[in-house]
Scaffold this active site. Structure first.
Site, mmCIF file in Angstrom:
data_model
loop_
_atom_site.group_PDB
_atom_site.id
_atom_site.type_symbol
_atom_site.label_atom_id
_atom_site.label_comp_id
_atom_site.label_asym_id
_atom_site.label_seq_id
_atom_site.Cartn_x
_atom_site.Cartn_y
_atom_site.Cartn_z
ATOM 1 N N CYS A 84 18.058 4.550 -2.246
ATOM 2 C CA CYS A 84 17.624 5.130 -3.525
ATOM 3 C C CYS A 84 18.699 5.991 -4.200
ATOM 4 C CB CYS A 84 16.345 5.933 -3.328
ATOM 5 S SG CYS A 84 16.316 6.882 -1.810
ATOM 6 N N HIS A 130 14.892 11.940 -7.150
ATOM 7 C CA HIS A 130 16.048 12.474 -6.425
ATOM 8 C C HIS A 130 17.089 12.964 -7.437
ATOM 9 C CE1 HIS A 130 14.219 11.073 -2.887
ATOM 10 N NE2 HIS A 130 14.973 10.034 -2.590
ATOM 11 N N ARG A 190 16.998 17.196 1.793
ATOM 12 C CA ARG A 190 15.591 16.997 1.393
ATOM 13 C C ARG A 190 15.076 18.319 0.820
ATOM 14 N NH1 ARG A 190 13.593 12.360 1.049
ATOM 15 N NH2 ARG A 190 13.802 11.764 3.225
ATOM 16 N N GLN A 250 16.780 15.652 -2.560
ATOM 17 C CA GLN A 250 15.901 14.479 -2.501
ATOM 18 C C GLN A 250 14.441 14.865 -2.272
ATOM 19 O OE1 GLN A 250 19.543 12.085 -0.396
ATOM 20 N NE2 GLN A 250 17.574 11.114 -0.212
ATOM 21 N N ARG A 257 0.823 -1.228 0.000
ATOM 22 C CA ARG A 257 0.000 0.000 0.000
ATOM 23 C C ARG A 257 0.849 1.266 0.000
ATOM 24 N NH1 ARG A 257 -3.756 1.773 3.741
ATOM 25 N NH2 ARG A 257 -2.489 1.082 5.497
ATOM 26 N N GLY A 258 2.129 1.152 0.360
ATOM 27 C CA GLY A 258 2.975 2.330 0.515
ATOM 28 C C GLY A 258 3.450 2.881 -0.824
ATOM 29 N N MET A 259 4.312 3.890 -0.767
ATOM 30 C CA MET A 259 4.806 4.539 -1.993
ATOM 31 C C MET A 259 5.582 3.528 -2.848
ATOM 32 S SD MET A 259 4.224 7.999 -1.621
ATOM 33 C CE MET A 259 5.052 8.395 -3.064
ATOM 34 N N GLN A 297 7.629 -2.695 3.529
ATOM 35 C CA GLN A 297 6.931 -2.164 4.683
ATOM 36 C C GLN A 297 7.776 -1.182 5.484
ATOM 37 O OE1 GLN A 297 3.838 -2.688 5.310
ATOM 38 N NE2 GLN A 297 3.813 -1.469 7.155
ATOM 39 N N GLN A 329 13.219 7.899 -7.756
ATOM 40 C CA GLN A 329 13.696 7.082 -6.626
ATOM 41 C C GLN A 329 12.704 6.003 -6.253
ATOM 42 O OE1 GLN A 329 11.860 9.657 -5.906
ATOM 43 N NE2 GLN A 329 10.770 9.174 -4.020
ATOM 44 N N ARG A 339 20.826 -4.506 4.744
ATOM 45 C CA ARG A 339 21.705 -4.328 3.576
ATOM 46 C C ARG A 339 23.165 -4.688 3.839
ATOM 47 N NH1 ARG A 339 19.405 1.442 2.174
ATOM 48 N NH2 ARG A 339 17.402 0.787 1.291
HETATM 49 P P1 NAP Z 1 5.213 4.276 3.125
HETATM 50 O O1 NAP Z 1 4.685 4.953 1.911
HETATM 51 O O2 NAP Z 1 5.176 5.044 4.391
HETATM 52 O O3 NAP Z 1 4.446 2.883 3.297
HETATM 53 C C1 NAP Z 1 4.769 1.911 4.278
HETATM 54 C C2 NAP Z 1 3.521 1.270 4.823
HETATM 55 O O4 NAP Z 1 2.776 2.198 5.610
HETATM 56 C C3 NAP Z 1 2.478 0.810 3.828
HETATM 57 O O5 NAP Z 1 2.863 -0.377 3.198
HETATM 58 C C4 NAP Z 1 1.245 0.640 4.710
HETATM 59 O O6 NAP Z 1 1.327 -0.618 5.389
HETATM 60 C C5 NAP Z 1 1.428 1.748 5.732
HETATM 61 N N1 NAP Z 1 0.532 2.895 5.526
HETATM 62 C C6 NAP Z 1 -0.055 3.560 6.541
HETATM 63 N N2 NAP Z 1 -0.794 4.572 6.074
HETATM 64 C C7 NAP Z 1 -0.696 4.557 4.723
HETATM 65 C C8 NAP Z 1 -1.244 5.368 3.693
HETATM 66 N N3 NAP Z 1 -2.054 6.406 3.943
HETATM 67 N N4 NAP Z 1 -0.935 5.070 2.393
HETATM 68 C C9 NAP Z 1 -0.118 4.049 2.134
HETATM 69 N N5 NAP Z 1 0.432 3.251 3.072
HETATM 70 C C10 NAP Z 1 0.152 3.490 4.366
HETATM 71 O O7 NAP Z 1 6.749 3.882 2.919
HETATM 72 P P2 NAP Z 1 7.616 3.801 1.564
HETATM 73 O O8 NAP Z 1 8.097 5.128 1.158
HETATM 74 O O9 NAP Z 1 6.881 2.987 0.556
HETATM 75 O O10 NAP Z 1 8.905 3.027 2.098
HETATM 76 C C11 NAP Z 1 8.899 1.650 2.417
HETATM 77 C C12 NAP Z 1 10.337 1.200 2.639
HETATM 78 O O11 NAP Z 1 11.098 1.410 1.442
HETATM 79 C C13 NAP Z 1 11.071 1.983 3.742
HETATM 80 O O12 NAP Z 1 11.926 1.121 4.445
HETATM 81 C C14 NAP Z 1 11.891 2.986 2.972
HETATM 82 O O13 NAP Z 1 13.050 3.396 3.657
HETATM 83 C C15 NAP Z 1 12.247 2.181 1.722
HETATM 84 N N6 NAP Z 1 12.521 3.023 0.560
HETATM 85 C C16 NAP Z 1 11.708 4.056 0.260
HETATM 86 C C17 NAP Z 1 11.979 4.834 -0.845
HETATM 87 C C18 NAP Z 1 11.108 6.006 -1.229
HETATM 88 O O14 NAP Z 1 11.472 6.734 -2.150
HETATM 89 N N7 NAP Z 1 9.958 6.235 -0.556
HETATM 90 C C19 NAP Z 1 13.067 4.530 -1.659
HETATM 91 C C20 NAP Z 1 13.890 3.436 -1.332
HETATM 92 C C21 NAP Z 1 13.586 2.675 -0.228
HETATM 93 P P3 NAP Z 1 0.079 -1.479 5.894
HETATM 94 O O15 NAP Z 1 -0.761 -1.873 4.735
HETATM 95 O O16 NAP Z 1 0.732 -2.675 6.526
HETATM 96 O O17 NAP Z 1 -0.631 -0.602 6.864
#
Ligand code: NAP
Length: 371
Positions: A138, A278, A271, A165, A11-13, A76, A354, A105
């Site tokens: 990233c 990025h 940032r 970033q 569900r996340g980004m 996650q 990224q 990592r």
């Molecule tokens: P995120 O968007 O905060 O999502 C993480 C989790 O938060 C989701 O899978 C979901 O899990 C929960 N969540 C709670 N409220 C939400 C909402 N309104 N919309 C979507 N999800 C929600 O984190 P992310 O940026 O994808 O990053 C995940 C991992 O990848 C981290 O460890 C980060 O360091 C790494 N990463 C991120 C990036 C980047 O550019 N963002 C790049 C490289 C690596 P549930 O379904 O379990 O609640």
């Protein structure tokens, strides 16, 4: 028989970008996918139709369910990884763990995946029985794709970088907060939108709005809009932020370089308020004097995603910006020129999405190596 993949953090980004890539490339045909959530388990799975998967989301904290999986693909975040990974491994689970977060990592028995750079190592590691494959940071992955030709030909003595970033690099909460900050400013400005006032009065008024106690800064701690934040991730107590530390540590691990051969990489991670992508500025000391057209050839021939942007104003402002790259796998690199510091010193400026090459794409491709 098809392997079963448990998808956590979809569900996340990063997870949702990965989901779309998997669908677009039809990778889902090669696996059985099961969707999990840490917060919405027992809810209906909105991806059920697209993936023909489980109708009801499973609990991502249920170790018994996780134990049955051949592969766990998690986007996650580190808290989840730390909570679940060791328990599962200690209970005897021997499946593949593929992860977007940073915590595993640098482990000795994990591989950082960026196959245009280290495909050979990935394949050999699978053959050696390695089961933990982690996406790189990233900015590290984007830098390595941009400068891949220079790394491959062992031309770099050291790199100093400054990064720019995007908000989405901090996750969905961070980007939602940037949008709330925009809304907050807009609400106050639209009450009194007399822009014919002295520009300094307007500037003062806007600055004051960002200083209000109610200004939304829960994630960013200080306003990100109209501002920048020269610190990303934890304090390493050495003067470096963790994001800065990752650049040298992860790059050398991806290149499998021993300490006495390692490439020195250091700089400042910042940032900024762009939504996605990025950007990075590099000052590079080469091991020898090479002319610019040769450098461009070496860079552009390394992989199919890197694109040389001519070092002129028009191309730079149109093709070297976050908005021109967003949603694509392109890695444009421009502003390449010799510096007045000496013949071996060059500058370069590069951008990448990224969420794609910086996060989702190396994980998707890793999954395919396991077919
Ligand atoms: P995120 O968007 O905060 O999502 C993480 C989790 O938060 C989701 O899978 C979901 O899990 C929960 N969540 C709670 N409220 C939400 C909402 N309104 N919309 C979507 N999800 C929600 O984190 P992310 O940026 O994808 O990053 C995940 C991992 O990848 C981290 O460890 C980060 O360091 C790494 N990463 C991120 C990036 C980047 O550019 N963002 C790049 C490289 C690596 P549930 O379904 O379990 O609640």
């Amino acid at each position: 028989m098809k392997k079963t993949v448990g998808f956590i953090g979809w569900r996340g980004m990063v997870g949702s970008v990965l989901l779309n890539r998997i669908l677009k490339k039809k990778d889902f045909l090669n696996f059985n996918f099961i969707f999990f959530s840490t917060s919405q388990f027992s809810f209906k799975n909105p991806e059920f139709n697209r993936f023909n998967s489980n109708k009801i989301l499973k609990d991502a904290n249920n170790l018994d369910e996780l134990f049955e999986l051949d592969i766990i693909l998690t986007c996650q975040g580190s808290d989840y990884t730390n909570k679940i990974y060791y328990k599962l491994r200690n209970s005897g689970w021997s499946g593949y763990w593929i992860d977007a977060s940073s915590d595993l990592r640098m482990k000795i028995d994990s591989v950082i995946v960026l196959d245009p750079i280290n495909k050979k190592n990935i394949i050999q590691s699978i053959d050696r029985g390695i089961k933990t494959f982690i996406g790189g940071n990233c900015t590290v992955s984007l830098m390595m794709l941009a400068l891949g030709g220079l790394f491959r030909n062992d031309l770099i003595e050291w790199i100093s970088f400054s990064t720019y970033q995007a908000a989405s690099g901090g996750g969905s909460g961070y980007i939602l907060e940037l949008l709330k900050q925009i809304k907050f400013l807009n609400k106050y400005l639209s009450k009194d939108d007399n822009l014919s006032k002295s520009i300094l009065d307007i500037e003062k008024k806007i600055t004051k709005i960002t200083q209000k106690n109610s200004f939304p800064i829960k994630n960013s701690l200080v306003p990100l809009i109209l501002n920048l934040i020269p610190w990303i991730d934890l304090d390493m107590s050495s003067g470096q932020s963790k994001e800065e530390w990752k650049m040298e540590a992860e790059t050398n691990k991806i290149l499998s370089l021993k300490d006495n051969k390692k490439i020195l990489i250091d700089g400042t991670c910042v940032r900024i308020g762009s939504l996605r992508c990025h950007s990075q500025s590099f000052l590079i000391k080469l091991k020898k004097n090479i002319d610019i057209s040769n450098i461009e050839d070496i860079i552009s021939s390394d992989n199919k995603w890197v694109k040389i942007i001519k070092n002129n104003k028009n191309d730079s402002i149109k093709k070297l910006t976050p908005l021109s790259v967003t949603g694509t796998l392109n890695i444009p690199i421009g502003r390449i020129r010799k510096l007045s510091l000496g013949n071996n010193y060059i500058s370069a400026f590069s951008i990448g999405d990224q969420l794609l090459w910086g996060a989702a794409e190396p994980l998707r491709r890793m999954l395919k190596f396991l077919i």
